[in-house]
Write a protein that holds these residues in place. Structure first.
Motif, PDB file in Angstrom:
ATOM      1  N   TRP A  11      25.198  41.764 -28.556  1.00  0.00           N
ATOM      2  CA  TRP A  11      26.111  41.114 -29.491  1.00  0.00           C
ATOM      3  C   TRP A  11      26.304  41.932 -30.762  1.00  0.00           C
ATOM      4  O   TRP A  11      27.417  42.000 -31.304  1.00  0.00           O
ATOM      5  N   ALA A  12      25.246  42.537 -31.275  1.00  0.00           N
ATOM      6  CA  ALA A  12      25.393  43.352 -32.478  1.00  0.00           C
ATOM      7  C   ALA A  12      26.310  44.538 -32.208  1.00  0.00           C
ATOM      8  O   ALA A  12      27.164  44.883 -33.043  1.00  0.00           O
ATOM      9  N   SER A  13      26.154  45.167 -31.060  1.00  0.00           N
ATOM     10  CA  SER A  13      27.018  46.298 -30.710  1.00  0.00           C
ATOM     11  C   SER A  13      28.469  45.848 -30.582  1.00  0.00           C
ATOM     12  O   SER A  13      29.392  46.527 -31.053  1.00  0.00           O
ATOM     13  N   ALA A  14      28.664  44.704 -29.919  1.00  0.00           N
ATOM     14  CA  ALA A  14      30.022  44.181 -29.766  1.00  0.00           C
ATOM     15  C   ALA A  14      30.638  43.855 -31.123  1.00  0.00           C
ATOM     16  O   ALA A  14      31.820  44.136 -31.380  1.00  0.00           O
ATOM     17  N   LEU A  16      29.828  45.162 -34.120  1.00  0.00           N
ATOM     18  CA  LEU A  16      30.097  46.395 -34.850  1.00  0.00           C
ATOM     19  C   LEU A  16      31.350  47.092 -34.334  1.00  0.00           C
ATOM     20  O   LEU A  16      32.050  47.770 -35.097  1.00  0.00           O
ATOM     21  N   ALA A  17      31.648  46.910 -33.044  1.00  0.00           N
ATOM     22  CA  ALA A  17      32.837  47.524 -32.459  1.00  0.00           C
ATOM     23  C   ALA A  17      34.085  46.658 -32.619  1.00  0.00           C
ATOM     24  O   ALA A  17      35.170  47.048 -32.170  1.00  0.00           O
ATOM     25  N   GLY A  18      33.933  45.485 -33.233  1.00  0.00           N
ATOM     26  CA  GLY A  18      35.073  44.590 -33.392  1.00  0.00           C
ATOM     27  C   GLY A  18      35.402  43.780 -32.163  1.00  0.00           C
ATOM     28  O   GLY A  18      36.498  43.216 -32.047  1.00  0.00           O
ATOM     29  N   ALA A  19      34.440  43.675 -31.231  1.00  0.00           N
ATOM     30  CA  ALA A  19      34.671  42.956 -29.984  1.00  0.00           C
ATOM     31  C   ALA A  19      34.075  41.558 -29.987  1.00  0.00           C
ATOM     32  O   ALA A  19      34.140  40.864 -28.974  1.00  0.00           O
ATOM     33  N   ALA A  20      33.498  41.125 -31.100  1.00  0.00           N
ATOM     34  CA  ALA A  20      32.884  39.794 -31.171  1.00  0.00           C
ATOM     35  C   ALA A  20      32.885  39.338 -32.616  1.00  0.00           C
ATOM     36  O   ALA A  20      32.818  40.157 -33.545  1.00  0.00           O
ATOM     37  N   ALA A  21      32.961  38.030 -32.796  1.00  0.00           N
ATOM     38  CA  ALA A  21      32.910  37.453 -34.140  1.00  0.00           C
ATOM     39  C   ALA A  21      31.449  37.301 -34.563  1.00  0.00           C
ATOM     40  O   ALA A  21      30.577  37.040 -33.720  1.00  0.00           O
ATOM     41  N   PRO A  22      31.151  37.429 -35.852  1.00  0.00           N
ATOM     42  CA  PRO A  22      29.752  37.310 -36.296  1.00  0.00           C
ATOM     43  C   PRO A  22      29.150  35.948 -35.991  1.00  0.00           C
ATOM     44  O   PRO A  22      27.971  35.861 -35.633  1.00  0.00           O
ATOM     45  N   ASP A  23      29.936  34.882 -36.106  1.00  0.00           N
ATOM     46  CA  ASP A  23      29.408  33.545 -35.800  1.00  0.00           C
ATOM     47  C   ASP A  23      29.001  33.436 -34.340  1.00  0.00           C
ATOM     48  O   ASP A  23      28.009  32.783 -34.010  1.00  0.00           O
ATOM     49  N   ASP A  24      29.769  34.079 -33.452  1.00  0.00           N
ATOM     50  CA  ASP A  24      29.416  34.044 -32.033  1.00  0.00           C
ATOM     51  C   ASP A  24      28.117  34.802 -31.783  1.00  0.00           C
ATOM     52  O   ASP A  24      27.300  34.395 -30.944  1.00  0.00           O
ATOM     53  N   ALA A  25      27.947  35.912 -32.493  1.00  0.00           N
ATOM     54  CA  ALA A  25      26.698  36.677 -32.348  1.00  0.00           C
ATOM     55  C   ALA A  25      25.507  35.837 -32.782  1.00  0.00           C
ATOM     56  O   ALA A  25      24.448  35.844 -32.133  1.00  0.00           O
ATOM     57  N   LEU A  26      25.648  35.086 -33.856  1.00  0.00           N
ATOM     58  CA  LEU A  26      24.555  34.231 -34.327  1.00  0.00           C
ATOM     59  C   LEU A  26      24.308  33.087 -33.356  1.00  0.00           C
ATOM     60  O   LEU A  26      23.162  32.750 -33.057  1.00  0.00           O
ATOM     61  N   ASP A  27      25.385  32.482 -32.856  1.00  0.00           N
ATOM     62  CA  ASP A  27      25.236  31.374 -31.905  1.00  0.00           C
ATOM     63  C   ASP A  27      24.518  31.826 -30.631  1.00  0.00           C
ATOM     64  O   ASP A  27      23.792  31.038 -30.007  1.00  0.00           O
ATOM     65  N   ALA A  28      24.714  33.089 -30.247  1.00  0.00           N
ATOM     66  CA  ALA A  28      24.099  33.586 -29.020  1.00  0.00           C
ATOM     67  C   ALA A  28      22.585  33.633 -29.110  1.00  0.00           C
ATOM     68  O   ALA A  28      21.893  33.625 -28.084  1.00  0.00           O
TER      69      ALA A  28
END
Length: 265
Positions: A11-14, A16-28
């Motif tokens: 998720w962090a890589s995604a 940083l590449a603009g492929a995921a929202a920060p809230d989604d990374a936290l929810d994961a």
């Protein structure tokens, strides 16, 4: 099992590449613990990342991600799965390598110059400790995902036969039901859209083999097995555990490669 470090690395890589929202990374991260906080391991790591250090109040994963972006806006995270005798992917001696080996997992941000290691500090709380890693070491071993999957499939057969050869099924007749229950109880990892199907399949297979390993290693000396039999069992299961780590690293590396390579509008 698929671990919190694997989830964060992808998720962090995604993100940083603009492929995921920060809230989604936290929810994961939620399936792994109710709460996650972040603290630098020492003053040097705190100065590098602008995150709180020893003695300060911990901060959030949000600020950890921000630190990664400040240091390497388009960097990628690398999953580290180490064990005594298997230090592939580690950057060399230091706090990160030592703690990641003890924990069995960690996330390295090579371009940003730091790595993080999770640990459960209380019921429902995971702390990510940040370590400065000035030299990330050589590029990690590349294992094609097809090769890792073939090896893992072979180890599924090896693990199943190990249950019989080592007498686990005989001493614990309900061991197969135990394995199924263990898999049902494990956190269900969440992954970004665009996750390659083969990587998902390999991660699932790795979880299945890991559940078999846990069942096969369940009896301690003094129980159903003698001490010498327990040593023989450990020796037999070690290469299977290694194959699980290799497969997980390969799956996460492939997922990161795919997610960061998709052109963004």
């Amino acid at each position: 099992m698929s671990c919190a470090s694997a989830t964060l690395a992808v998720w962090a890589s995604a993100w940083l590449a603009g492929a995921a929202a920060p809230d989604d990374a936290l929810d994961a991260l939620a399936p792994w613990s109710d709460a996650h906080d972040v603290l630098a391991a020492d003053d040097g790591a705190a100065a590098l990342t602008e995150l709180p250090g020893p003695g300060a109040a911990p901060t959030s994963v949000t600020l950890l991600l921000a630190a990664a972006r400040r240091s390497a806006a388009r960097g990628q995270a690398r999953l580290v799965l180490a064990a005594p005798g298997d230090v592939r992917g580690l950057p060399g001696p230091g706090g990160f390598s030592r703690e990641a080996t003890a924990a069995g997992e960690g996330v390295l941000f090579p371009e940003a110059g730091f790595g993080i290691v999770p640990s459960a500090i209380a019921d429902g709380v995971v702390r990510w400790t940040v370590h400065a890693v000035p030299d990330p070491g050589p590029a990690p071993e590349y294992v094609p995902l097809n090769e890792a999957e073939r090896e893992l499939r072979g180890q599924v057969r090896e693990a199943a036969s190990a249950l019989t050869d080592l007498g686990v099924a005989r001493h614990r007749p309900g061991v197969r039901e135990e394995i199924a229950a263990s898999l049902r109880q494990r956190p269900r990892a969440l992954w970004p859209a665009g996750m390659p199907p083969q990587a998902l399949r390999v991660l699932q297979q790795a979880d299945e083999v890991d559940a078999i390993l846990s069942a096969a290693a369940g009896d301690e000396p003094g129980g159903a097995l003698s001490a010498s039999a327990a040593v023989a069992r450990s020796d037999a299961l070690r290469p299977i555990a290694t194959a699980v780590r290799v497969a997980r690293r390969a799956a996460v590396a492939e997922a990161v490669r795919v997610l960061v390579s998709v052109p963004r509008a």
